[in-house]
Design an enzyme around this catalytic site. Structure first.
Site, mmCIF file in Angstrom:
data_model
loop_
_atom_site.group_PDB
_atom_site.id
_atom_site.type_symbol
_atom_site.label_atom_id
_atom_site.label_comp_id
_atom_site.label_asym_id
_atom_site.label_seq_id
_atom_site.Cartn_x
_atom_site.Cartn_y
_atom_site.Cartn_z
ATOM 1 N N HIS A 1 -3.256 -4.963 1.694
ATOM 2 C CA HIS A 1 -2.541 -5.237 2.960
ATOM 3 C C HIS A 1 -2.556 -6.731 3.285
ATOM 4 O O HIS A 1 -3.415 -7.174 4.057
ATOM 5 C CB HIS A 1 -3.247 -4.508 4.113
ATOM 6 C CG HIS A 1 -3.003 -3.045 4.170
ATOM 7 N ND1 HIS A 1 -2.065 -2.478 4.997
ATOM 8 C CD2 HIS A 1 -3.580 -2.030 3.508
ATOM 9 C CE1 HIS A 1 -2.072 -1.166 4.853
ATOM 10 N NE2 HIS A 1 -2.985 -0.871 3.951
ATOM 11 N N CYS B 1 0.832 -1.201 0.000
ATOM 12 C CA CYS B 1 0.000 0.000 0.000
ATOM 13 C C CYS B 1 0.875 1.265 0.000
ATOM 14 O O CYS B 1 1.520 1.534 -1.007
ATOM 15 C CB CYS B 1 -0.988 -0.061 1.154
ATOM 16 S SG CYS B 1 -2.413 0.974 0.864
ATOM 17 N N GLU C 1 -0.777 -8.308 5.212
ATOM 18 C CA GLU C 1 -0.385 -8.565 6.616
ATOM 19 C C GLU C 1 -1.589 -8.495 7.558
ATOM 20 O O GLU C 1 -1.475 -8.821 8.727
ATOM 21 C CB GLU C 1 0.709 -7.564 7.041
ATOM 22 C CG GLU C 1 0.250 -6.143 7.360
ATOM 23 C CD GLU C 1 -0.122 -5.314 6.137
ATOM 24 O OE1 GLU C 1 -0.101 -5.838 4.999
ATOM 25 O OE2 GLU C 1 -0.462 -4.128 6.324
#
Ligand code: GLN
Length: 189
Positions: free
Chosen positions: A172, A79, A174
């Site tokens: 994202h 991002c 994660e």
């Protein structure tokens, strides 16, 4: 292997948690002396690219990190991290500019805070992607086309690319439990 995670601002802790799950050593990069540690890979997290760019310069981290990337260090930008890597930025200024792509910041409109979508990743698996005030890749430089591999597309837009030693994602990975994209990064090169 040790992964250095830029930890100035944004979603850096979640990348660390991902790496913990994978049993991979990692450390946070907050100041210049953190770069003295041996690092094999870098992660540039999501957050706010304008703030991170300012802090990178103020803390003297900009030049040394740019050199590491140019020297071939595998780097993963998610991002805002992808925005930091991009050569051209619509609605913003480039930071490292090491990836020959043009991104559009806040490309889904400022009002649309976040959304999830499932799309194919690198022709190999479906991945649930979390987008938060996300950019997308608007163009790939002609000179770079041979070196750029499109990793993911959503709604007709490119949302993931690999360019040489660099992976940039608009979303994202994660923030979900799925570790497969991190594993892909760790296997790279
Ligand atoms: N909109 C942010 C920026 O321009 C990126 C958002 C994110 O990293 N989730 O930096």
């Amino acid at each position: 292997m040790a992964v250095g995670i830029l930890a100035l601002q944004g979603a850096f802790a979640e990348h660390g948690q991902m790496l913990d799950r994978l049993g991979v050593e990692h450390f946070e990069i907050r100041q210049l002396r953190d770069l003295d540690k041996k690092t094999d890979r870098l992660i540039l997290p999501g957050g706010e690219s304008t703030v991170m760019t300012k802090l990178l310069h103020e803390l003297g981290l900009y030049e040394p990190i740019k050199k590491l990337i140019n020297d071939g260090m595998p780097v993963f930008g998610t991002c805002a991290g992808m925005i930091l890597l991009s050569r051209d930025v619509e609605d913003g200024k480039p930071c490292f500019g090491t990836m020959d792509i043009r991104v559009r910041r806040n490309a889904y409109g400022r009002q649309l805070g976040s959304f999830e979508a499932t799309a194919r990743f690198d022709n190999s698996f479906d991945f649930t992607m979390t987008f938060i005030r996300a950019p997308y890749v608007e163009a790939i430089d002609d000179s770079a086309k041979n070196n750029v591999r499109v990793l993911a597309e959503y709604d007709g837009k490119i949302v993931g690319v690999q360019y040489k030693n660099q992976i940039g994602l608009a979303f994202h990975p994660e923030l979900d439990d799925d570790t497969r994209i991190h594993e892909r990064f760790l296997e790279m090169i």
